[in-house]
Design an enzyme around this catalytic site. Structure first.
Site, PDB file in Angstrom:
ATOM      1  N   ASP A  34       0.853  -1.170   0.000  1.00  0.00           N
ATOM      2  CA  ASP A  34       0.000   0.000   0.000  1.00  0.00           C
ATOM      3  C   ASP A  34       0.894   1.225   0.000  1.00  0.00           C
ATOM      4  O   ASP A  34       2.094   1.147   0.296  1.00  0.00           O
ATOM      5  CB  ASP A  34      -0.911  -0.020   1.226  1.00  0.00           C
ATOM      6  CG  ASP A  34      -2.190   0.766   1.009  1.00  0.00           C
ATOM      7  OD1 ASP A  34      -2.210   1.632   0.117  1.00  0.00           O
ATOM      8  OD2 ASP A  34      -3.163   0.519   1.734  1.00  0.00           O
ATOM      9  N   TRP A  35       0.334   2.367  -0.321  1.00  0.00           N
ATOM     10  CA  TRP A  35       1.095   3.596  -0.491  1.00  0.00           C
ATOM     11  C   TRP A  35       1.517   4.130   0.886  1.00  0.00           C
ATOM     12  O   TRP A  35       0.723   4.720   1.597  1.00  0.00           O
ATOM     13  CB  TRP A  35       0.255   4.621  -1.229  1.00  0.00           C
ATOM     14  CG  TRP A  35       0.300   4.566  -2.724  1.00  0.00           C
ATOM     15  CD1 TRP A  35       0.509   5.636  -3.549  1.00  0.00           C
ATOM     16  CD2 TRP A  35       0.143   3.441  -3.595  1.00  0.00           C
ATOM     17  NE1 TRP A  35       0.488   5.228  -4.867  1.00  0.00           N
ATOM     18  CE2 TRP A  35       0.265   3.890  -4.925  1.00  0.00           C
ATOM     19  CE3 TRP A  35      -0.085   2.067  -3.367  1.00  0.00           C
ATOM     20  CZ2 TRP A  35       0.169   3.037  -6.028  1.00  0.00           C
ATOM     21  CZ3 TRP A  35      -0.181   1.221  -4.456  1.00  0.00           C
ATOM     22  CH2 TRP A  35      -0.054   1.699  -5.762  1.00  0.00           C
TER      23      TRP A  35
END
Length: 777
Positions: free
Chosen positions: A317-318
């Protein structure tokens, strides 16, 4: 992805189904090329002109063989280039610019991410877009919204709404639609497939997911993933795993035993993986049993890659990558969204780790091969995107697909006075609240799909991410006006006394209640915010013919329930949600949605009445969360185990007609069992019912489990025979030591039901003992 701009400031500064199927004809230009000679989803037909120096372009070969061929021609630097991705929204648009960030020159503006390809070998760029309900655009400050701002796209209803359809076909159709819009917008990776089970009713992202049950969530999300990938677009499956709340999401350490995990959240992911075969899995922000999800050997190497045989790649995920060597060795294949992380761990540092032997060259090859395998399998090489072709998108037809999804998802919770469908004799209808005169609500955060023409209401959040608070310009009021001869008027409901006074004069009152939720924040409680409960109570006191239409991200409590005549749960209904609501309220469409999550009577009935974690803790804290409280007994299973009576049960949903379920028989079949029964429409209009099969055995986490379901449409007076099979894993318990599923010999109850609390008929089946492997085979 999960965190768009600015990933909260602190992170930036530290680093009807037929209608849907007809509308799917709009996708034909892409879908026609989506067949694969090796049976992989979404790849193009075999080519006859394979370049002699690029044998990996031979589509007669398997994706694995093609990946092996191209891998032999790649340098180490080229292999590792595939493992590092960039955020793709220019820093100038950020409220708080990201440090050490340079916009990738070939990235798509305002999008989630970009991974550069390798032109000399024909490896395409990876252009990544959020999310599960459509092609999302990263948000920008409102003062920066200019002619440069990207055009809108079609939004499906929220993920929990699609789960409320209980229709795999509807989920696939919606997935194919957003996959097509993604492809035509120039994106070949869609960060969709959200499916974390609803353990926490206040979770700000429940609207993105598939509810509380592993079977329902897995089937619906798996079919959405399958639909997306039918358009030559890689879909992720996220957020892996146990990402059950937004409070302290970057550091929360959720504790759960392996057995309980395998029988709950992991089973949901396993089912979705088997159905959708996603090219990628996105690991979550949180810790699980002491280790970050994106460097969690148990989750990534043992469960996903070894036990399930997952061939694709794991992307972070970012902002969820925290190391180089542990992350690479423990299963992360691609760092995504630089510069949301503290460091560019998979850039120069990873190459150094491989050169020094801390990460083996074999592991580096495996990382690259997994990415290449997914790109070949889904057709990114054979059906490359050609930039922005969004001018060819048929937004009218796609809007109909979204509308069908919304109509299948709307749940009629209560209708004791027979208020619905709206009587044709009503002379005046008063609509109150939630901007129902102009639009319908959507959920906030990185999944936000912006409507064509902009929001119907100016941003009411005004605090940055996860805003803006966006309303799709599909007016329920206009939809009703087009379908009734009654005078339809609107009040915003801010003046409760004025609303009550007007309610006394109307034949029927429809109060629209809303609960806006979004990524990065959890709801403080389960009440409707901004004094809406008091508004509904006052209006209902003034007029007994009060209908409440809810637009919420998940379960809410209803202190006014006994006072109103009807309640409709419309969720976040998407691009065409206003039309869908109007069609249901007037009876043009018979509601057929059923709840994918239990609605508690109060927070005291939930496993954690007080939300775990302290919102004030910084990102270096290590708050603990105990999922062993309920273990695998999530949602209705928890309520069964504790003997609690919910406000509305999992699986509940009413209709404008009535159904009779009967004739249940059940017998062992294969490794599971088969149940057969009849559904009869005993009312006056055609409708759809969701027949549910629950099973009960000994030594389980709860008294019963959902074993199978089927949505069927039946004409008045007609009957339909239905047969369903129960997966043996839903009859078994998981043994962590041997990594097997065990079905104990003995008697099992098989229950035919219309909800988790409405059992119609029960039979007993005798099963022999059997042991299945970790895949349930």
């Amino acid at each position: 992805m999960t965190a768009s701009r600015p990933l909260l400031e602190k992170l930036a500064t530290t680093t009807a189904l037929a209608g849907a199927l007809i509308a799917l004809a709009a996708l034909a230009p892409v879908a026609a090329n989506a067949q694969l000679t090796n049976n992989a989803p979404g790849a193009a037909a075999a080519k006859t002109d394979v370049p002699a120096d690029q044998p990996w372009m031979n589509t007669k070969l398997s994706a694995e063989a093609r990946a092996d061929l191209i891998l032999k021609e790649m340098t180490l630097a080229e292999k590792l280039q595939l493992t590092f991705g960039y955020f793709s929204t220019d820093n100038k648009w950020q409220i708080t610019p990201l440090k050490n960030y340079v916009y990738p020159k070939d990235g798509r503006p305002f999008s989630a991410g970009f991974v550069p390809g390798i032109p000399r070998l024909g490896i395409p760029n990876q252009w990544q877009s959020d999310a599960g309900v459509g092609v999302a655009t990263q948000t920008v400050p409102k003062e920066s919204v200019t002619a440069e701002f990207p055009r809108g796209r079609t939004a499906l209803p929220s993920g929990i709404a699609t789960a409320a359809t209980w229709s795999p076909e509807t989920a696939f159709a919606g997935g194919a639609m957003i996959g097509n819009e993604s492809f035509l917008s120039g994106f070949n990776v869609q960060l969709a497939g959200g499916m974390n089970l609803l353990r926490e009713a206040r979770n700000g992202r429940n609207f993105e997911y598939g509810g509380e049950d592993p079977l329902l969530s897995g089937v619906i999300t798996g079919n959405e993933i399958k639909g997306i990938q039918s358009q030559n677009v890689i879909s992720t499956m996220k957020h892996f795993a146990f990402n059950g709340q937004e409070t302290n999401r970057f550091t929360m350490d959720h504790q759960i035993e392996d057995k309980s995990a395998r029988e709950s959240d992991l089973l949901a992911f396993q089912i979705a993986n088997e159905i959708g075969q996603p090219g990628s899995v996105m690991c979550a922000y949180n810790r699980v049993n002491g280790f970050y999800a994106c460097e969690n050997d148990w989750l990534l190497n043992q469960v996903l890659k070894t036990d399930w045989g997952f061939k694709g790649y794991v992307m972070s995920d970012w902002g969820a990558t925290h190391s180089t060597i542990p992350a690479a060795n423990h299963g992360l294949d691609q760092q995504s969204g630089w510069a949301f992380d503290r460091s560019n761990y998979f850039e120069g540092a990873l190459r150094e780790a491989v050169n020094n032997g801390y990460v083996s060259e074999a592991r580096a090859n495996d990382m690259a091969k997994r990415i290449l395998w997914a790109m070949f399998e889904v057709g990114l090489f054979d059906k490359p995107v050609k930039g922005d072709q969004s001018s060819t998108i048929d937004f009218v037809k796609n809007g109909k697909i979204s509308q069908t999804d919304a109509e299948e998802a709307i749940v009629l919770l209560k209708n004791t006075l027979g208020l619905l469908p709206l009587s044709k004799t009503a002379r005046s209808i008063l609509i109150v609240g939630a901007h129902a005169d102009v639009g319908v609500l959507s959920g906030g955060g990185s999944s936000q799909v912006y409507p064509i023409g902009g929001s119907a209401v100016p941003d009411e959040f005004g605090k940055g991410f996860p805003g803006p608070k966006v309303w799709y310009p599909s007016s329920p009021m206009k939809g009703l006006q087009a379908r009734t001869a009654a005078t339809v008027s609107y009040l915003d409901g801010k003046d409760v006394k004025a609303a009550a006074a007007a309610a006394k004069k109307a034949d029927v009152v429809i109060v629209f209640g809303e609960q806006w939720t979004g990524e990065s924040i959890d709801a403080p409680d389960l009440n409707l915010p901004n004094n809406q409960d008091a508004l509904i109570a006052a209006v209902a006191k003034a007029n007994k013919k009060t209908v409440v239409v809810l637009q919420t991200g998940g379960p809410v409590v209803m202190p006014w329930l006994a006072k109103v005549g009807a309640v409709v749960e419309a969720w976040y209904p998407g691009t065409s949600g206003g039309e869908a609501i109007a069609r249901v309220l007037t009876g043009e469409v018979n509601p057929s949605g059923h709840l994918p999550a239990t609605f508690p009577a109060s927070l005291d009935q939930t496993p954690r009445p007080v939300l775990e974690g302290d919102p004030k803790l910084d990102q270096d804290s290590h708050p603990m969360g105990n999922y062993n409280i309920e273990g695998a007994a999530i949602g209705y299973k928890w309520f069964d185990k504790k003997g609690y009576k919910p406000l509305f049960a999992f699986g509940h949903g009413l209709s404008y007609t009535t159904f009779a379920l009967s004739g249940l028989t059940a017998a062992p079949e294969g490794k599971g069992l088969k149940a057969s029964f009849s559904v009869k429409n005993t009312g006056a209009v055609s409708g759809k019912d969701v027949a549910q099969i629950y099973v009960s055995g000994n030594g389980w986490e709860a008294p019963k489990r959902l074993g199978a379901f089927k949505k069927v449409e039946v004409a008045p007076g007609q009957s339909q025979s239905v047969s369903v099979t129960v997966d043996p894993r839903l009859l078994a318990t998981y043994d962590s030591a041997s990594k097997t599923w065990t079905v104990a010999a003995g008697d099992y109850k098989v229950m035919l039901a219309t909800s988790a609390t409405e059992i119609v008929q029960t039979v007993t089946v005798r099963l022999d003992a059997q042991t299945l492997n970790v895949k349930g085979e």
